[in-house]
Structures are given as structure tokens and as C-alpha cells.
Write a protein that holds these residues in place. Structure first.
Motif, mmCIF file in Angstrom:
data_model
loop_
_atom_site.group_PDB
_atom_site.id
_atom_site.type_symbol
_atom_site.label_atom_id
_atom_site.label_comp_id
_atom_site.label_asym_id
_atom_site.label_seq_id
_atom_site.Cartn_x
_atom_site.Cartn_y
_atom_site.Cartn_z
ATOM 1 N N PHE A 98 43.662 33.474 -24.536
ATOM 2 C CA PHE A 98 42.374 32.494 -24.645
ATOM 3 C C PHE A 98 41.932 33.715 -23.322
ATOM 4 N N THR A 99 40.249 33.882 -24.118
ATOM 5 C CA THR A 99 39.114 34.301 -23.419
ATOM 6 C C THR A 99 38.060 33.880 -23.159
ATOM 7 N N SER A 100 37.298 33.852 -22.629
ATOM 8 C CA SER A 100 35.503 33.881 -22.359
ATOM 9 C C SER A 100 35.058 34.891 -22.251
ATOM 10 N N PHE A 101 33.591 34.371 -23.071
ATOM 11 C CA PHE A 101 32.557 35.170 -24.193
ATOM 12 C C PHE A 101 31.302 34.009 -22.920
ATOM 13 N N HIS A 102 30.249 35.477 -23.082
ATOM 14 C CA HIS A 102 28.789 34.505 -22.651
ATOM 15 C C HIS A 102 28.450 34.840 -24.514
ATOM 16 N N THR A 103 28.168 33.759 -24.523
ATOM 17 C CA THR A 103 27.355 33.693 -26.423
ATOM 18 C C THR A 103 26.582 32.471 -26.524
ATOM 19 N N ASN A 104 25.194 31.999 -26.633
ATOM 20 C CA ASN A 104 24.876 30.500 -27.013
ATOM 21 C C ASN A 104 25.302 30.230 -27.534
ATOM 22 N N ASP A 105 26.751 30.437 -28.396
ATOM 23 C CA ASP A 105 26.756 29.105 -29.196
ATOM 24 C C ASP A 105 28.255 29.890 -29.910
ATOM 25 N N SER A 115 10.315 5.882 -29.137
ATOM 26 C CA SER A 115 9.492 6.398 -29.938
ATOM 27 C C SER A 115 10.148 7.040 -31.333
ATOM 28 N N LYS A 116 9.751 6.602 -32.383
ATOM 29 C CA LYS A 116 9.808 7.216 -33.539
ATOM 30 C C LYS A 116 9.468 8.782 -33.175
ATOM 31 N N ASP A 117 8.433 9.296 -32.697
ATOM 32 C CA ASP A 117 7.900 11.220 -32.273
ATOM 33 C C ASP A 117 8.602 11.798 -31.594
ATOM 34 N N GLU A 118 9.632 10.437 -30.792
ATOM 35 C CA GLU A 118 11.242 10.820 -30.037
ATOM 36 C C GLU A 118 11.507 11.632 -30.306
ATOM 37 N N LEU A 119 12.491 10.544 -31.408
ATOM 38 C CA LEU A 119 13.663 10.661 -32.651
ATOM 39 C C LEU A 119 13.231 11.847 -32.775
ATOM 40 N N ASP A 120 12.675 11.911 -33.863
ATOM 41 C CA ASP A 120 12.154 13.130 -34.811
ATOM 42 C C ASP A 120 12.865 14.781 -33.969
ATOM 43 N N TYR A 121 11.507 14.386 -32.984
ATOM 44 C CA TYR A 121 11.028 15.237 -32.584
ATOM 45 C C TYR A 121 12.995 15.654 -31.980
ATOM 46 N N VAL A 122 13.676 15.023 -31.638
ATOM 47 C CA VAL A 122 15.257 15.942 -30.751
ATOM 48 C C VAL A 122 16.167 15.576 -32.722
ATOM 49 N N LEU A 138 17.230 17.950 -24.201
ATOM 50 C CA LEU A 138 15.952 17.949 -24.392
ATOM 51 C C LEU A 138 16.030 19.333 -23.021
ATOM 52 N N ARG A 139 16.794 19.575 -22.406
ATOM 53 C CA ARG A 139 16.611 20.557 -21.074
ATOM 54 C C ARG A 139 17.775 21.783 -21.194
ATOM 55 N N VAL A 140 19.433 20.904 -22.150
ATOM 56 C CA VAL A 140 20.621 21.658 -22.648
ATOM 57 C C VAL A 140 20.527 22.472 -23.106
ATOM 58 N N THR A 141 20.399 21.479 -24.344
ATOM 59 C CA THR A 141 20.844 21.758 -26.076
ATOM 60 C C THR A 141 19.810 21.876 -26.416
ATOM 61 N N MET A 142 18.389 21.839 -26.459
ATOM 62 C CA MET A 142 17.263 21.838 -27.719
ATOM 63 C C MET A 142 17.278 22.424 -27.905
ATOM 64 N N THR A 143 17.743 22.919 -29.576
ATOM 65 C CA THR A 143 17.317 24.079 -29.951
ATOM 66 C C THR A 143 17.268 24.035 -31.855
ATOM 67 N N ASP A 144 16.167 24.601 -32.438
ATOM 68 C CA ASP A 144 16.095 24.164 -34.031
ATOM 69 C C ASP A 144 17.102 25.916 -34.733
ATOM 70 N N GLU A 145 17.887 25.620 -34.012
ATOM 71 C CA GLU A 145 18.516 27.471 -34.265
ATOM 72 C C GLU A 145 19.905 26.874 -34.763
ATOM 73 N N GLY A 146 19.519 26.366 -36.554
ATOM 74 C CA GLY A 146 20.749 26.022 -37.227
ATOM 75 C C GLY A 146 20.828 24.263 -37.283
ATOM 76 N N GLU A 147 19.142 23.887 -37.348
ATOM 77 C CA GLU A 147 18.929 22.794 -37.432
ATOM 78 C C GLU A 147 18.779 22.000 -38.890
ATOM 79 N N GLU A 148 19.441 20.831 -39.365
ATOM 80 C CA GLU A 148 19.947 19.981 -40.484
ATOM 81 C C GLU A 148 18.426 19.897 -40.351
ATOM 82 N N LYS A 149 18.185 19.653 -41.936
ATOM 83 C CA LYS A 149 16.751 18.737 -42.465
ATOM 84 C C LYS A 149 17.541 17.559 -42.150
ATOM 85 N N LEU A 150 16.166 16.778 -41.995
ATOM 86 C CA LEU A 150 16.710 15.013 -42.291
ATOM 87 C C LEU A 150 15.437 15.210 -43.800
#
Length: 699
Positions: free
Chosen positions: A425-432, A477-484, A573-585
Motif C-alpha cells: 500500500f502506498t500514497s501518491f499526489h495526483t488529482n484523480d 435552478s436548472k442552470d445550477e444543475l446543468d452547470y454541475v 464546486l469548491r472541492v471536486t468541480m472539474t470538466d475533465e472527463g465530463e460526461e455529456k448529457l
């Protein structure tokens, strides 16, 4: 040979400054009045202060200094711990050019000088001057408050630092742990700067902070605590106390106080209200002085166990399954302070049974776990992680934990260890989680080694929990939900989540109470190993992980926590929000769709806009096609066209010149033959109801 220490009265008798009868009378008076001998001799007119000075200089061959004529700064006073001052009857009076001047009742006490030198470091030289015992006790009365030991006070009674600057009350309980050597600092006989430094530590623990930041600014010193992952300013101190405060923390952390140009790392241990608390200390030179950051390691507040971390059973079962493998390597990734060590030890706690040999290499050792062998890396003496790991292999290990994989050598040894029948077992410093694989590629680890050894990767973050007592229902709102990227829609039902009450309640901190983990688990399978073996990109690894290994991205996991009422959208929004690898809806039914699709196969919603003349894709804000120049048909026009098709079976009218934004003669138009799709112009058969390429409804 060291000089034999003699008392002041003996020195004065040998120097013929007083008689034995005078000394005997003064000693009898001292027994009755409890005054110092020097004061009695001077009061009775037997000697002067100058006589005492001459006798001491004659005895020791060094200068005498009267502390009444010396101004001792708080910075200098903080250089020597109080217990050493009291134990050896000495105190510092000045520090200049890396030289400390010590006033000592017995300048021949070499162990005392060695004790001070050990505290300050080898680079500091020490010069001694002599004082009397009367001088020493007058110094204690002036600089250390003498009183009876105060009873232990609960943390809730600790006063604010702003008040402590003006009146440094010792209204708290703090003492050194058994392995510290600073003695008792429980509020008695302590200097103001010591009480202030103690109060900073106690208040941080009282407020459940994870980090302490002491930051010198141009005109003040800023104190901040990190609570639930967010820094909050606590106090501002006068700038003139910065050197003394910095020196105090460096001394109790066994750091070199004379080194102010380089960063330093240390640790200290305190017992605060009966609990052993470790602090990991780091100093950093900055423009306005040395910044100090202390990580609080409160073992009493940590509960180990995977069931305490993973709240969703399917992910808990997945982690337990691959952590129960007999060999291989498991990576836990995330930024500093995201709970990686807690996760690693939670896995170890479940695997720690009498029939396995567990060894750990850490820097520092953050948790004590009974039944395992824990070793701390010490790079200063050559005891690196890689060297420890190689030593572990000769200790018949079953499970090995490496605190952090930092370089290519250690990564290579760790993976080879996993390939030879050990669980690592070991740890790394990466984003995901996919980033851990590409990080190994950057280190030069071949893909075939990574794919063969790796069992899985756990990426994690920490988000704040919303208080369950005062949380408020909320319809975003719908805009908030679509944004996240919200995907947990229910038919004919408005999305309802929770948000914090900014005013909070008596049980929380402005609406939040504690933190919880957000996890992304990438479990290796044959498809993923094939991609990694071919040095696949991060996007390819993520795509295969989601499709074949059931990987839930960090953001999607955090949105599930929002859905279930554990946290709020602000934390996403503060911790995990990213568009990397985002699925299209799909914009219509919110189903997951592929990037290359032009229409949603579930609701026929148009995902891409195409030119109705040449079939090229166009953007919504365009007014004309860049390929053929035809005016872009709007959604309303498209709906009218489909309505016209349903009412009439007439063939589509030919394109007119009015449909173009520029000269019709400059372009070559394409006829809309009945055997071609009117949207993409692909060849179609007359009996087809829909175009198989763009899903346009045909006659």
C-alpha cells in the motif's frame, strides 16, 4: 580539572572581606527571614555589591554581570526552555552574531552548557558570565510569574489570543509529553511568550482545527486555523513579537533557531487536557519573516475502519475485495490533507491479524497501530524510504505500507516488491485515480510493470458535512444543475437538495460540522491492463475505467452525497468541480450520450446542429454555414419543416437564393434529390422512415 564550586559566603571569607563570625550571624538571620545571603550582607554593611562582584570574578576568572542592568528581550529569553533555566540556575541575556551569552550561577557546570547547546544546535557558540544566586532569583521574580500550580482547566475556558496580548493569563492546562524535555509549562512561572505559544496550540485543538498558520506580514503577524478544510483568520499580533514567537516554536520543535534562510521541518508533542497531541512543524522563509505551519495529529479523534469511510456498500465491498488480495500494489492518491493516511491505516486495520507480518515506512509516523512494525524514514542519516523497503524484504513481510511514493527509485522498488508476492500500500499526489497511472509513466515505470502489479487506485478528497440539525431544503435552478452536471433526475419531480444555514446552530460551525470523504475507485481488469500496457493516455484510462470497471468519478460521487443530504452544491464546486472527463448529457431527457452522436437515441433531441443544405455541423450562434454559406436553420424552422412533412408528402422545396447571406453565384449549391437525406445529404432509400446517419424523419 574543573573548579570546585564554593558558596558566596565561603568566597567572601577566603577573600578576607568578611569574618566567619559575620558569616555565621548572617546565615542565622537568613534562616529567620528567608532573605538572600547577599542582601543580608549588604544590609548589615559587611560588604558592598562591588565586593561580591570581585569575589565571583576572582573565583571563576570570568566577568560578572548584574541582571538589573541588562534588558533581556523576549526573543532571547525564549531561546532556552524554562525547565533548563530552573534546573541549572542560568538564563540567556543576549544573542548576537550567532553567539549566546549565558548568565550562570555556576559557570563550571559543563553539562548545563551542553544541554543548552543541544537545544540550540551546533552552529551556536556560548559565552558564560557569572551571577549570584540572588541575581538569579531576582531574575525569576521579574520574568517568570511565581504562583501555586493552577488546576487543570477545560479547553472551553481558554481565552482569546487578542486578550492574551494585553494580559497573558495562564487559564489553561498544557504540559509536555513524556518524551519531551521542556518540563512543566502548566501555567506556573512561565514567560508571556511561552504562554502565548501554548494558548495558540490549545485554542487550535479546542476549535478542532487541522492546521495552524502563523504568517508574518508587513505590519502584523496573522494567525489562521484550518477548520473543516477552510482557513479562518483568528487573530492579529503586533509585529514585534514575531521573532520571539518563531524562536519559541523552533526551540520546542528541535529546530535550529539560528538558521533563518532555509526551510526546516520538525515535530513536537504536547499533552493537552490529558490527550497526547503531535504537531508536525514546518518553517518557511518569507519576505517579512519565517512562516510557521503546524499540522495537528490528534490520534484520539481518529476512528479507523473502512466502514467509517465508505458510506455506499457497493464501493465498500469493492475496496475490501481488492485489499484482501495476497499480492499486488494499491495506490491511494489525493492532495495533502485529503485523508490518504487515514484510508491506508483503515485498510491495514482490517488486514492486521496475528497470521500476517505488517511493516510500514513513514515520515512521520502518524498513527500507532498495535501488532505492526512501524519505521520512520530519516533521510538526514541516509535512511530513505527505498532503503527501508529493501530492508523490509529481508524481514519476511506479508504486507508493506509506504507512506508516500516520491521518486522513480522508490516506485520501481515498490512495484517489484508487489510482483514478488507481497501486498503493498502506498500514497501518491495526483488529482484523480487515472492520474496515478500517468504519474508512473512520467516516472519512467514501464506500462507492463504497472499493469501487472497494480490492483487498484483510490483517489479521494474531503468535503464538509452540512449540519443535520439546521440544514435547509433547497430547490436549485436548472442552470445550477446543468452547470454541475446533475444526472439524478426523477420524472415529473423537482430536484430537492439541502444547503447550509449560514447562521448555523450550537452544534456546528456556520452550517458545517466535520468532514467526510469523496472517493474514486479504479479497479484494474483485463481491458484496463491492456490500455495501461500500451501506455494509454489519461483520457483513455478514465474512459475504460468508467465503461468496464464501474469507476465513479469524484464529482459524481460528491453529487451523490448532495442528493443524499450529506453535503451541498457549494462544496462540490469548491472541492471536486472539474470538466475533465465530463460526461455529456442530453439536453432533453438528461441521459448520457456520446460525443459523436448527432441526436439522442432515447428522445430524438438534436445534439448537434447541421446545415440543412450541405450537412456540415454548425454552432448555435452562427447565422450562416461556413462550408456553403446557407443561412443556418433554427430549431423553430426545423420544427416547422417536420410539421410540414407530416402534413404534406410533397418533396422538399429547392434552396432559394434568399436563404444565403452572400452572392449565390459564388458557391456551388447541391440539389435536394429525393434519394438523399435533406439534412446530411446521405444516400437513403425511399422506404426508410428515418435517416440512419442523422436520425432525420423521412417521408
Amino acid at each position: 580539572m574543573a573548579l570546585v564550586r564554593k558558596r558566596l559566603g565561603e568566597l567572601l571569607v577566603e577573600a578576607n572581606m568578611i569574618t566567619e563570625d559575620q558569616l555565621r550571624d548572617c546565615l542565622d538571620e537568613q534562616a529567620r527571614t528567608n532573605d538572600s545571603l547577599g542582601q543580608i550582607l549588604i544590609r548589615n554593611g559587611h560588604v558592598t555589591e562591588s565586593n561580591i562582584k570581585d569575589a565571583l570574578e576572582l573565583q571563576y576568572g570570568i566577568n560578572y554581570v548584574n541582571p538589573k542592568h541588562v534588558n533581556i528581550t523576549p526573543e532571547v529569553l525564549a531561546m532556552v526552555p524554562e525547565n533548563i533555566i530552573r534546573q541549572h540556575l542560568l538564563f540567556p541575556i543576549s544573542f548576537s552574531n550567532n553567539r549566546l551569552t549565558l548568565a550562570m550561577v555556576d559557570p563550571t557546570n559543563l553539562p548545563a552548557i551542553d544541554d543548552v547547546r543541544f537545544r540550540l544546535g551546533k552552529n551556536v557558540s556560548i559565552t558564560s558570565v557569572v551571577i549570584t544566586e540572588d541575581d538569579f532569583y531576582r531574575f525569576l521574580e521579574q520574568y517568570f510569574k511565581i504562583e501555586e500550580k493552577a488546576p487543570e482547566v477545560k479547553l472551553s475556558n481558554v481565552e482569546d489570543n487578542d486578550d492574551l496580548i494585553n494580559e497573558l493569563n495562564d487559564n489553561y492546562s498544557i504540559e509536555d509529553a513524556m518524551d519531551e524535555k521542556d518540563g512543566d509549562e502548566s501555567g506556573q512561572n512561565t514567560a508571556p511568550i511561552i504562554r502565548l505559544s501554548n494558548n495558540i496550540l490549545v485554542q487550535a485543538l479546542n476549535q478542532k482545527a487541522s492546521d495552524i498558520h502563523i504568517e508574518p506580514q508587513e505590519k502584523y503577524v496573522k494567525l489562521r486555523y484550518r477548520r473543516d478544510g477552510v482557513l479562518e483568520e483568528q487573530s492579529r499580533f503586533p509585529k514585534n513579537i514575531a521573532p520571539a514567537l518563531t524562536a519559541r516554536f523552533k526551540i520546542i520543535s528541535n529546530l535550529d533557531i539560528s538558521e533563518k534562510r532555509l526551510p526546516q521541518d520538525g515535530r513536537l508533542r504536547k499533552i493537552i487536557n490529558g490527550k497526547v497531541i503531535d504537531f508536525r512543524v514546518s518553517t518557511l522563509p518569507s519576505k517579512y519573516g519565517e512562516k510557521i505551519v503546524m499540522r495537528i495529529l490528534d490520534k484520539s479523534n481518529t476512528t479507523l475502519g473502512l466502514d467509517k469511510l465508505f458510506i455506499y456498500p457497493e464501493m465498500l465491498d469493492q475496496v475490501r475485495e481488492f485489499s484482501s488480495r495476497p499480492y499486488g500494489i494499491i495506490f491511494v492518491t489525493g492532495p495533502t490533507g485529503s485523508g490518504k493516511t487515514t484510508s491506508l491505516y483503515s485498510i491495514l486495520a482490517e488486514r492486521n491479524t496475528p497470521d500476517v507480518n505488517v511493516s510500514t515506512a513513514e515520515d512521520p509516523i502518524e498513527y500507532d497501530l498495535e501488532g505492526i512494525t512501524q519505521s520512520q524514514a530519516q533521510p538526514a542519516i541516509g535512511l530513505t524510504f527505498a532503503r527501508l523497503l529493501k530492508a523490509f524484504l529481508r524481514q519476511d513481510p506479508d504486507i508493506i505500507l509506504i507512506g508516500e511514493t516520491r521518486d522513480k527509485e522508490l516506485a520501481h522498488v515498490a512495484i517489484e516488491t508487489a510482483l514478488t508476492g507481497h501486498l503493498v500500500f502506498t500514497s501518491f499526489h495526483t488529482n484523480d485515480a487515472p492520474g496515478a497511472i500517468t504519474r508512473l509513466q512520467e516516472m519512467g515505470i514501464p506500462g507492463f510493470l504497472t499493469s501487472s502489479a497494480t490492483i487498484g487506485v483510490i483517489a479521494q478528497r474531503l468535503v464538509r458535512r452540512i449540519c443535520q440539525k439546521c440544514k435547509v431544503k433547497y430547490n436549485p435552478s436548472k442552470d445550477e444543475l446543468d452547470y454541475v452536471g446533475w444526472k439524478f433526475y426523477e420524472p415529473d419531480k423537482m430536484v430537492e437538495v439541502y444547503k447550509i444555514n449560514p447562521d448555523g446552530c450550537s452544534d456546528c460551525n456556520k452550517g458545517y460540522k466535520g468532514r467526510m470523504g469523496v472517493y474514486e475507485v479504479l479497479q484494474f481488469n483485463d481491458e484496463l491492463r491492456e490500455v495501461v500496457n500500451k501506455e494509454g493516455t489519461k483520457a483513455q484510462i478514465r474512459d475504460i475505467g468508467k465503461k468496464t470497471a464501474g469507476m465513479v468519478p469524484l464529482k459524481e460521487y460528491s453529487l451523490k452525497l448532495v442528493r443524499d443530504g450529506f453535503t451541498d452544491l457549494a462544496e462540490v464546486l469548491r472541492v471536486t468541480m472539474t470538466d475533465e472527463g465530463e460526461e455529456k448529457l442530453c439536453g432533453g431527457c438528461k441521459s448520457v450520450v456520446e460525443e459523436h452522436w448527432t441526436r439522442c437515441p432515447y428522445c430524438l433531441f438534436s445534439l448537434k446542429t447541421s446545415c440543412h443544405a450541405c450537412g456540415a455541423f454548425v454552432q448555435k450562434e452562427w447565422k450562416a454555414c461556413v462550408q456553403c454559406g446557407v443561412k443556418v436553420q433554427t430549431k423553430k424552422d426545423d420544427d416547422d419543416s417536420h410539421s410540414h412533412h407530416s402534413e404534406n408528402s410533397k418533396p422538399k422545396a429547392e434552396v432559394k437564393k434568399d436563404d444565403f447571406e452572400f452572392n449565390f453565384d459564388q458557391i456551388e449549391t447541391k440539389s435536394s434529390a429525393s434519394a438523399k437525406c435533406p439534412t446530411c445529404l446521405a444516400e437513403v432509400q425511399m422506404d426508410w422512415d428515418n435517416c440512419p446517419y442523422c436520425h432525420t424523419v423521412l417521408n
